[in-house]
Design an enzyme around this catalytic site. Structure first.
Site, PDB file in Angstrom:
ATOM      1  N   ARG A   1       2.425   5.939  -2.954  1.00 38.15           N
ATOM      2  CA  ARG A   1       4.035   6.674  -3.605  1.00 38.15           C
ATOM      3  C   ARG A   1       3.695   6.675  -4.698  1.00 38.15           C
ATOM      4  NH1 ARG A   1       4.943   5.656   1.546  1.00 38.15           N
ATOM      5  NH2 ARG A   1       6.707   6.253   3.087  1.00 38.15           N
TER       6      ARG A   1
ATOM      7  N   ARG B   1      -4.772  -3.261  11.103  1.00 37.73           N
ATOM      8  CA  ARG B   1      -3.651  -3.728  11.966  1.00 37.73           C
ATOM      9  C   ARG B   1      -3.739  -4.717  13.759  1.00 37.73           C
ATOM     10  NH1 ARG B   1      -0.229  -3.519   8.242  1.00 37.73           N
ATOM     11  NH2 ARG B   1       0.147  -2.432   6.729  1.00 37.73           N
TER      12      ARG B   1
ATOM     13  N   GLY C   1      -3.760   7.743   5.721  1.00 38.10           N
ATOM     14  CA  GLY C   1      -2.376   9.075   5.494  1.00 38.10           C
ATOM     15  C   GLY C   1      -1.614   9.141   4.682  1.00 38.10           C
TER      16      GLY C   1
ATOM     17  N   LYS D   1       0.846  -1.342  -0.168  1.00 41.62           N
ATOM     18  CA  LYS D   1       0.241  -0.010  -0.361  1.00 41.62           C
ATOM     19  C   LYS D   1       1.094   1.552   0.027  1.00 41.62           C
ATOM     20  CE  LYS D   1      -1.562   1.695   3.819  1.00 41.62           C
ATOM     21  NZ  LYS D   1      -0.941   2.943   4.295  1.00 41.62           N
ATOM     22  N   SER D   2       1.751   1.226   0.799  1.00 36.56           N
ATOM     23  CA  SER D   2       2.829   2.178   0.868  1.00 36.56           C
ATOM     24  C   SER D   2       3.692   2.633  -0.411  1.00 36.56           C
ATOM     25  CB  SER D   2       4.075   1.756   1.740  1.00 36.56           C
ATOM     26  OG  SER D   2       3.278   2.011   3.443  1.00 36.56           O
TER      27      SER D   2
ATOM     28  N   ARG E   1      -3.116   3.058  19.508  1.00 33.68           N
ATOM     29  CA  ARG E   1      -2.291   0.986  19.169  1.00 33.68           C
ATOM     30  C   ARG E   1      -1.459   1.023  20.440  1.00 33.68           C
ATOM     31  NH1 ARG E   1      -0.013   1.724  12.816  1.00 33.68           N
ATOM     32  NH2 ARG E   1      -2.682   0.878  12.604  1.00 33.68           N
TER      33      ARG E   1
ATOM     34  N   ASP F   1       4.755  -0.211  12.372  1.00 30.23           N
ATOM     35  CA  ASP F   1       3.158  -1.084  12.248  1.00 30.23           C
ATOM     36  C   ASP F   1       3.638  -2.706  12.545  1.00 30.23           C
ATOM     37  OD1 ASP F   1       2.104   0.999  10.431  1.00 30.23           O
ATOM     38  OD2 ASP F   1       2.951   0.678   8.956  1.00 30.23           O
TER      39      ASP F   1
ATOM     40  N   SER G   1       6.333  10.438   9.505  1.00 29.73           N
ATOM     41  CA  SER G   1       7.706  10.772   9.350  1.00 29.73           C
ATOM     42  C   SER G   1       7.102  10.899   7.375  1.00 29.73           C
ATOM     43  CB  SER G   1       8.588   9.304   8.517  1.00 29.73           C
ATOM     44  OG  SER G   1       7.741   7.997   8.476  1.00 29.73           O
ATOM     45  N   GLN G   2       5.841  10.703   7.455  1.00 26.04           N
ATOM     46  CA  GLN G   2       5.143  11.366   6.538  1.00 26.04           C
ATOM     47  C   GLN G   2       5.454  12.194   5.648  1.00 26.04           C
ATOM     48  OE1 GLN G   2       1.250   9.371   6.663  1.00 26.04           O
ATOM     49  NE2 GLN G   2       1.703   6.913   5.638  1.00 26.04           N
TER      50      GLN G   2
END
Length: 468
Positions: free
Chosen positions: A29, A429, A100, A24-25, A378, A347, A182-183
């Site tokens: 991107r 998750r 996100g 997904k990440s 979480r 994660d 960090s995004q």
């Protein structure tokens, strides 16, 4: 929609071979990089999930032309016509859901454009951190009109190149704190070609967990960022992005060079290592072995470090003839508790928390204070649901300490407990990780399993098929 999923224990060693969706990440991107490139790109093996759907629908709302196709192997590809950093639609409404990556990356793209956009999100995303990124975009000349709370969705963003902002002075250096995500840094780096003057990003916080930023850097190079891209300054700071070294002490900076751009191309998205780790964990908990097709040592995703944790716990990590990673544990070999800083692959915090009760010895997870501000709190969720399982645990300032079942206690629970309902907090998750515990411990019921559609909509279908 399913309201619950009753997990069936495997009752013995497993022999698993599965395929997981594209990352997904990396999918999101790649979608952004292709949109910012000049010309047509085709992205193969994308991860189809709620997050990627939201991202593609947002790009469509912004005027991009996207065409999906199914390949012969059942995977999905998408063709996208890039705009060279010039957004086709200058005024529209964009919905970023709970994603996100969509919320941060697309907001940066709109903020650096010449348009004005109304941006809305899910209730969950309204509560997630955005302020540090929005402040950096304001410094670069964008403006925001917040409809509810300041520095949170919903808002109207007016780009730095819009006629109302065009005369604003642009700083050569922009401070950015990524302690909460960090995004924020990935968003600015990915969209940096939209600032032809170039600029420097100076990191101001303390967090140095940058595995996802390294994915961003890697993919920017794959899309052949031209005319210099970005590099480190001459001060004692960050190493150059092409280096594998970590940050040195002192200031940390990324210097974005002027007039850079991306090249359109055919691009293959890696399988999702985060998703693969749930299946590797099935072998860790139950014994036996698990192989995930296409996941190998060449993959760039930071969650590969979770395999090192599984090795420390007593698993064996090897590769098969195709180069695919295999995780195995002999039934006679116990898992061991570990102490691990998971700041750079956080994660998998929930996954380790779901495995830890079945190990010999205490497991301590640190370095993950930031996950309190993700899809759920979480750390609190982990403590709540482990307690519900009957596991003793302690919340730490930056993690959690987990005391496993002793043999007698575990045997008693296996015989006496009829039902344990796990709350998922609408967090994919939490749902996927605690289902792993349920493949060993009887009676586990996962509430709201459909929350997994955010990143892995077929997860529970695959889990069911493994029992057939």
């Amino acid at each position: 929609m399913a309201t619950e999923y009753k997990v069936s224990p495997f009752g013995g060693a497993v022999n698993i071979r599965v395929r997981v969706p594209g990352s997904k990440s990396m999918t999101n991107r790649a979608l952004l990089l292709a949109a910012l490139a000049e010309g047509d790109s085709t992205l193969f093996g994308i991860g189809v999930s709620d997050d990627s759907r939201v991202f593609m629908e947002a790009l469509t709302a912004l005027g991009f032309d996207l065409k999906e196709s199914y390949e012969s192997d059942g995977s999905v590809s998408v063709k996208i016509s890039g705009c060279s950093g010039n957004l086709p639609s200058k005024k529209t409404s964009v919905y970023v859901g709970s994603a996100g990556t969509a919320a941060r990356f697309l907001t940066a793209m709109m903020a650096l454009s010449d348009g004005s956009y109304e941006v809305t999100s899910s209730e969950q995303m309204k509560k997630r951190p955005m302020k540090e990124l929005l402040e950096a975009l304001e410094a670069l000349g964008a403006s925001f009109d917040y409809h509810e709370e300041p520095y949170a969705f919903p808002f109207t963003v007016t780009g730095r190149k819009h006629e109302s902002n065009i005369d604003k002075p642009i700083p050569t250096e922009v401070p950015l704190n990524i302690d909460k995500s960090s995004q924020f840094l990935s968003a600015l780096l990915l969209c940096s070609p939209m600032v032809p003057e170039g600029f420097t990003i100076r990191l101001t916080g303390t967090r140095d967990a940058l595995s996802y930023v390294r994915i961003t850097e890697y993919m920017m190079r794959q899309f052949k960022q031209r005319n210099g891209g970005y590099s480190a300054s001459e001060e004692p700071c960050a190493t150059a992005p092409s280096s594998e070294e970590s940050y040195s002490s002192g200031e940390r900076k990324y210097a974005v060079q002027p007039n850079s751009s991306y090249t359109s191309q055919d691009y293959h998205v890696e399988p999702d290592v985060s998703a693969a780790c749930y299946f590797y964990s099935l072998a860790a908990v139950n014994g036996g072995k698990a192989t995930v097709i296409g996941v190998n040592r060449e993959n760039t995703q930071g969650d590969l470090r979770f395999l090192d944790v599984l090795e420390r716990m007593g698993c064996r990590v090897s590769t098969d003839a195709d180069g695919d990673i295999v995780v195995s544990r002999d039934i006679g070999m116990h898992l061991h508790g570990v102490k691990v800083d998971m700041s750079d692959f956080s994660d998998q915090t929930m996954t380790l928390a779901a495995i830890a009760p079945f190990a010999k010895g205490v497991t301590t997870i640190t370095g993950v204070a930031h996950i309190r501000g993700q899809e759920s709190n979480r750390i609190e969720a982990i403590v709540n649901e482990l307690t519900r399982l009957g596991v003793e645990c302690e919340e730490l300032p930056d993690g959690v300490r987990i005391i496993p079942f002793d043999e007698d206690e575990l045997e008693k629970r296996m015989e006496e407990v009829k039902e344990i309902r796990i709350e998922t907090y609408n967090d994919h998750r939490m749902a996927m990780a605690f289902a792993v515990a349920g493949t060993f411990l009887p009676g586990v019921i996962i509430d709201n399993p459909d929350c997994c559609r955010k990143t892995f909509d077929s997860y529970f279908d695959i889990l069911t098929c493994l029992r057939v």
